[in-house]
Design a protein around this motif. Structure first.
Motif, PDB file in Angstrom:
ATOM      1  N   UNK A   8      15.014  11.537  10.580  1.00  0.00           N
ATOM      2  CA  UNK A   8      15.776  10.564  11.351  1.00  0.00           C
ATOM      3  C   UNK A   8      15.267   9.145  11.239  1.00  0.00           C
ATOM      4  N   UNK A   9      14.351   8.896  10.316  1.00  0.00           N
ATOM      5  CA  UNK A   9      13.751   7.558  10.204  1.00  0.00           C
ATOM      6  C   UNK A   9      13.540   7.182   8.748  1.00  0.00           C
ATOM      7  N   UNK A  10      14.522   7.454   7.914  1.00  0.00           N
ATOM      8  CA  UNK A  10      14.374   7.242   6.474  1.00  0.00           C
ATOM      9  C   UNK A  10      14.019   5.806   6.105  1.00  0.00           C
ATOM     10  N   UNK A  11      14.581   4.862   6.781  1.00  0.00           N
ATOM     11  CA  UNK A  11      14.342   3.467   6.421  1.00  0.00           C
ATOM     12  C   UNK A  11      13.383   2.749   7.337  1.00  0.00           C
ATOM     13  N   UNK A  12      12.729   3.480   8.248  1.00  0.00           N
ATOM     14  CA  UNK A  12      11.835   2.865   9.227  1.00  0.00           C
ATOM     15  C   UNK A  12      10.380   2.880   8.809  1.00  0.00           C
ATOM     16  N   UNK A  13       9.632   3.885   9.263  1.00  0.00           N
ATOM     17  CA  UNK A  13       8.198   3.951   8.971  1.00  0.00           C
ATOM     18  C   UNK A  13       7.889   3.969   7.474  1.00  0.00           C
ATOM     19  N   UNK A  14       8.677   4.671   6.625  1.00  0.00           N
ATOM     20  CA  UNK A  14       8.373   4.615   5.183  1.00  0.00           C
ATOM     21  C   UNK A  14       8.432   3.196   4.625  1.00  0.00           C
ATOM     22  N   UNK A  15       9.446   2.424   5.014  1.00  0.00           N
ATOM     23  CA  UNK A  15       9.532   1.049   4.528  1.00  0.00           C
ATOM     24  C   UNK A  15       8.360   0.227   5.041  1.00  0.00           C
ATOM     25  N   UNK A  16       7.988   0.432   6.290  1.00  0.00           N
ATOM     26  CA  UNK A  16       6.847  -0.294   6.842  1.00  0.00           C
ATOM     27  C   UNK A  16       5.574   0.054   6.070  1.00  0.00           C
ATOM     28  N   UNK A  17       5.401   1.321   5.724  1.00  0.00           N
ATOM     29  CA  UNK A  17       4.231   1.729   4.937  1.00  0.00           C
ATOM     30  C   UNK A  17       4.222   1.066   3.570  1.00  0.00           C
ATOM     31  N   UNK A  18       5.380   0.991   2.938  1.00  0.00           N
ATOM     32  CA  UNK A  18       5.452   0.360   1.618  1.00  0.00           C
ATOM     33  C   UNK A  18       5.102  -1.121   1.705  1.00  0.00           C
ATOM     34  N   UNK A  19       5.595  -1.808   2.729  1.00  0.00           N
ATOM     35  CA  UNK A  19       5.263  -3.221   2.920  1.00  0.00           C
ATOM     36  C   UNK A  19       3.760  -3.401   3.139  1.00  0.00           C
ATOM     37  N   UNK A  20       3.217  -2.610   4.083  1.00  0.00           N
ATOM     38  CA  UNK A  20       1.800  -2.750   4.421  1.00  0.00           C
ATOM     39  C   UNK A  20       0.913  -2.287   3.273  1.00  0.00           C
ATOM     40  N   UNK A  21       1.336  -1.254   2.564  1.00  0.00           N
ATOM     41  CA  UNK A  21       0.542  -0.757   1.449  1.00  0.00           C
ATOM     42  C   UNK A  21       0.491  -1.745   0.306  1.00  0.00           C
ATOM     43  N   UNK A  22       1.610  -2.390   0.019  1.00  0.00           N
ATOM     44  CA  UNK A  22       1.626  -3.407  -1.029  1.00  0.00           C
ATOM     45  C   UNK A  22       0.722  -4.576  -0.639  1.00  0.00           C
ATOM     46  N   UNK A  23       0.814  -4.996   0.603  1.00  0.00           N
ATOM     47  CA  UNK A  23      -0.044  -6.095   1.064  1.00  0.00           C
ATOM     48  C   UNK A  23      -1.514  -5.708   0.992  1.00  0.00           C
ATOM     49  N   UNK A  24      -1.828  -4.470   1.370  1.00  0.00           N
ATOM     50  CA  UNK A  24      -3.221  -4.010   1.334  1.00  0.00           C
ATOM     51  C   UNK A  24      -3.732  -3.944  -0.096  1.00  0.00           C
ATOM     52  N   UNK A  25      -2.899  -3.500  -1.016  1.00  0.00           N
ATOM     53  CA  UNK A  25      -3.311  -3.420  -2.419  1.00  0.00           C
ATOM     54  C   UNK A  25      -3.560  -4.811  -2.989  1.00  0.00           C
ATOM     55  N   UNK A  26      -2.694  -5.764  -2.680  1.00  0.00           N
ATOM     56  CA  UNK A  26      -2.862  -7.125  -3.204  1.00  0.00           C
ATOM     57  C   UNK A  26      -4.127  -7.777  -2.661  1.00  0.00           C
ATOM     58  N   UNK A  27      -4.463  -7.453  -1.421  1.00  0.00           N
ATOM     59  CA  UNK A  27      -5.700  -8.003  -0.847  1.00  0.00           C
ATOM     60  C   UNK A  27      -6.927  -7.320  -1.435  1.00  0.00           C
ATOM     61  N   UNK A  28      -6.840  -6.025  -1.641  1.00  0.00           N
ATOM     62  CA  UNK A  28      -7.984  -5.255  -2.130  1.00  0.00           C
ATOM     63  C   UNK A  28      -8.244  -5.513  -3.610  1.00  0.00           C
ATOM     64  N   UNK A  29      -7.180  -5.747  -4.383  1.00  0.00           N
ATOM     65  CA  UNK A  29      -7.308  -5.905  -5.823  1.00  0.00           C
ATOM     66  C   UNK A  29      -6.778  -7.280  -6.220  1.00  0.00           C
ATOM     67  N   UNK A  30      -7.622  -8.285  -6.233  1.00  0.00           N
ATOM     68  CA  UNK A  30      -7.158  -9.654  -6.493  1.00  0.00           C
ATOM     69  C   UNK A  30      -6.597  -9.855  -7.898  1.00  0.00           C
ATOM     70  N   UNK A  31      -6.837  -8.928  -8.785  1.00  0.00           N
ATOM     71  CA  UNK A  31      -6.276  -9.041 -10.133  1.00  0.00           C
ATOM     72  C   UNK A  31      -4.805  -8.639 -10.190  1.00  0.00           C
ATOM     73  N   UNK A  32      -4.273  -8.101  -9.092  1.00  0.00           N
ATOM     74  CA  UNK A  32      -2.839  -7.823  -9.013  1.00  0.00           C
ATOM     75  C   UNK A  32      -2.098  -9.123  -8.705  1.00  0.00           C
TER      76      UNK A  32
END
Length: 682
Positions: A506-530
């Motif tokens: 019942x939340x296909x576009x909710x928490x998964x999208x939030x995870x993708x946003x936060x995960x991308x931000x976390x990866x860019x911060x963790x790996x400055x070569x991205x």
């Protein structure tokens, strides 16, 4: 399209030549499809040898073909058992270990053959009028159970006659009075997959399901782990869904038992459970039946618990209620004290041992992707793949110690390639929960460089992008091109506990999208070569849906999008798909009873916000997510004037399976990413 396919295919023929190059080169799709794929290991009765299937690329025929190989469990004596231009699979040892039964289509149809390890030619055991789908042997080796597709209430010979008459009829119309009228990638014609029993070495097969209007093993993906002889060899236990007209919206697979002479109809052993029952397996002493059972009807991603039943009609107990993982197929230790199974676990597909007395679970192999464990004596044989390479055979003690690699079939090919280095990390996702992710660095990584990012979004949605060598969505194909591959196991993924999996309902576009946003931000911060200014998102199935959802929710975040087999309109998709239990569970009912569930996160309602260049891919034989979804997506993109491209495969289903089509798919996707991320200009 035909010209592009031909060019891609010719390129593949010229490129895939020798497994060893002069110096390591970046990984490419041509390398991906060229790997030899190992499957179906079976340990000999004395525990000294393993027979297994090796699938090899045949570029000229645009397909893969399979042979049987054998090797000692100590890693010595590797040799092919069969070398035939047709497919040989499903190797199974005779009771004395001196010969192997197997399936082959070398006679023009799929039949059971036998080959002596002492030498000589293979002998055909069955000459049935229909293809044999799978088979298992009785405990004493005197009887064989096998599957064939028949019209219920008919013999194999009668089914053959009816099929021949249908083929000769000039009228081609098909009439249906209930669902399914088609399933996965095939139109239904009234046949069912039934289990037959025949004596060895020859004899007339008996349909133990007779007029039962159900499939066993279940279609389209059920295999021989779904049926087993009883300890005395007088009956078969099998999994089937006998749901009548409710089949398309039911997950009520039950276990049935039927005598091998079909003297009485099959008896339902799990009628009290309205959910899914599967993977029957008898203990070595024959006193206990183990199987896997879900608890919630209508939910295909519920947790499979292991259940033990005193055979035949004794008490049952749930063995793994306290274990928050979902069990796969089950294998008993020779002493009957332990059950082995595999399950997704924290971004891996791990191997576990379950104590039969207490239900206590311990990890045997925790890293990588383990499949098909085979207990033998005090050791285990299993297949293990990782993000660094395809599956090979391994052996270890039952506690996971003394792990040894048995085969090295793909080592030469791997040595010729530069692979990206994988790494797992965690971050705080939706609701502050810990979310796991993998990255694969670009091949030839230089920390001083900046690299574009390819964010891969898995399907399911109850799935996982783990430490696995995938043959369709393999991050090494992007790393070899110069991308950083990012894979986030968002809420709804498997292997993190059932509550985490359920979070997407019942939340296909909710928490998964939030995870993708936060995960991308976390990866860019963790790996400055991205390079956060050059990011593309791509996915298939639910991942394709999510790309369509992202297009309307984050129209300015990504340089390019790729949506493969993704729904555009969740409401219409319900009426177009075949397995109705899936959207009914995920969206809380039917569209007429709960319309809000289908419009809550519906990509079609946000097309007006789309701006991102998008590649759309679809297969004509995809009856799970029908082709009109891809056509509609491309139409919307074109009408809005957004740079877009449609790649259509008239001969593929939900997946892209043919080698030449796989090459075309990858070349088109990577060229699209290069164009919009600017990689080709760097």
């Amino acid at each position: 399209m035909r010209l592009a396919s031909a060019v891609a295919f010719l390129t593949a023929c010229l490129t895939v030549t020798s497994p060893v190059a002069a110096s390591p080169r970046p990984f490419d799709v041509r390398d991906l499809i060229a790997f030899e794929r190992l499957s179906e290991p079976a340990v000999s009765p004395d525990g000294r040898q393993v027979v297994f299937t090796v699938s090899t690329l045949d570029l000229a025929a645009n397909k893969r073909r399979s042979d049987l190989w054998v090797i000692g469990t100590d890693g010595r004596g590797l040799r092919p058992l069969t070398r035939h231009p047709d497919n040989d699979t499903s190797g199974t040892w005779t009771r004395d270990g001196r010969a192997v039964y197997f399936l082959s289509n070398r006679s023009g149809s799929s039949q059971v053959w036998k080959l002596s390890l002492d030498g000589g030619e293979a002998q055909q055991l069955t000459t049935l009028p229909l293809d044999v789908g799978s088979f298992v042997l009785s405990p004493d080796g005197t009887t064989m159970a096998l599957s064939m597709e028949v019209f219920p209430g008919t013999t194999a010979e009668e089914t053959r006659k009816r099929l021949d008459a249908m083929a000769s009829n000039p009228a081609t119309g098909k009439a249906y009075e209930q669902l399914f009228f088609r399933h996965w990638d095939a139109w239904k014609d009234g046949r069912r997959r039934h289990v037959f029993v025949m004596p060895l070495p020859s004899g007339a097969p008996v349909d133990i399901m007779q007029a039962m209007d159900a499939d066993a093993p279940p279609k389209p993906f059920g295999g021989r782990s779904e049926y087993a002889f009883t300890p005395d060899g007088r009956a078969i236990v099998f999994s089937a869904r006998d749901a009548g007209r409710a089949e398309a919206w039911s997950t009520n697979f039950d276990l049935f038992v039927a005598p091998i002479d079909a003297s009485t109809p099959p008896r339902n052993l799990t009628q009290a459970n309205p959910a899914w029952d599967a993977h029957p397996s008898f203990s070595p002493d024959g006193k206990t039946l183990a199987y896997a059972a879900m608890a919630r009807a209508g939910y295909e991603a519920d947790r499979f618990r292991v259940v033990l039943r005193t055979w035949p009609d004794g008490a049952e107990r749930v063995l793994t209620e306290a274990w928050d993982r979902s069990a796969g197929a089950l294998a008993w230790s020779p002493d009957g004290k332990t059950l082995f199974t595999t399950s997704d676990d924290l971004g891996n597909h791990a191997l576990f041992a379950i104590d039969v007395a207490s239900g206590r679970v311990r990890t045997v192999v925790g890293k990588g992707h383990v499949t098909e464990p085979q207990p033998t004596g005090g050791r285990l044989v299993y297949l293990l793949a990782t993000l660094r390479g395809p599956a090979e055979l391994y052996s270890s003690r039952t506690d996971g110690s003394d792990a040894r690699r048995i085969t090295r079939i793909n080592d030469e090919r791997l040595a010729a390639l530069r692979l990206g280095e994988p790494e797992q990390f965690t971050f705080k996702g939706a609701n502050g929960d810990t979310v796991y992710a993998w990255i694969v660095k670009p091949a030839g990584f230089d920390p001083g460089e900046k690299y574009p990012v390819a964010m891969l979004i898995h399907g399911g949605p109850q799935g996982s992008f783990g430490d696995q060598f995938h043959y369709r969505w393999n991050p090494q194909t992007y790393a070899g091109r110069g991308y950083a591959a990012l894979m986030i196991d968002f809420h709804g993924s498997t292997g993190y506990g059932q509550a985490f999996t359920d979070a997407i309902n019942g939340d296909w576009g909710g928490k998964p999208l939030e995870d993708l946003k936060l995960g991308l931000a976390a990866a860019l911060e963790r790996y400055p070569w991205m390079d956060g200014t050059r990011v593309a998102a791509l996915g298939g199935s639910y991942g394709g849906y999510m790309v369509n959802w992202i297009a309307g929710q984050m129209p300015d975040r990504f340089r390019a999008l790729v949506t493969h087999a993704g729904n555009l309109d969740e409401r219409f998709a319900y009426y177009a798909t075949e397995e109705l239990w899936f959207p009914e569970w995920e969206h809380g009912g039917t569209p007429w009873d709960n319309p809000d569930g289908f419009t809550k996160h519906n990509p079609i309602d946000y097309v007006k916000h789309w701006r991102t260049p998008t590649l759309v891919i679809h297969g004509a034989k995809d009856y799970r997510v029908v082709e009109t979804g891809g056509f509609a997506t491309f139409t919307a993109l074109q009408r809005r004037g957004i740079p877009s491209k449609l790649l259509y495969f008239p001969d593929e289903n939900h997946w892209i399976l043919k080698p030449a089509n796989s090459i075309l798919w990858h070349d088109t996707v990577l060229d699209w990413l290069d164009r919009w991320t600017g990689l080709e200009s760097h």
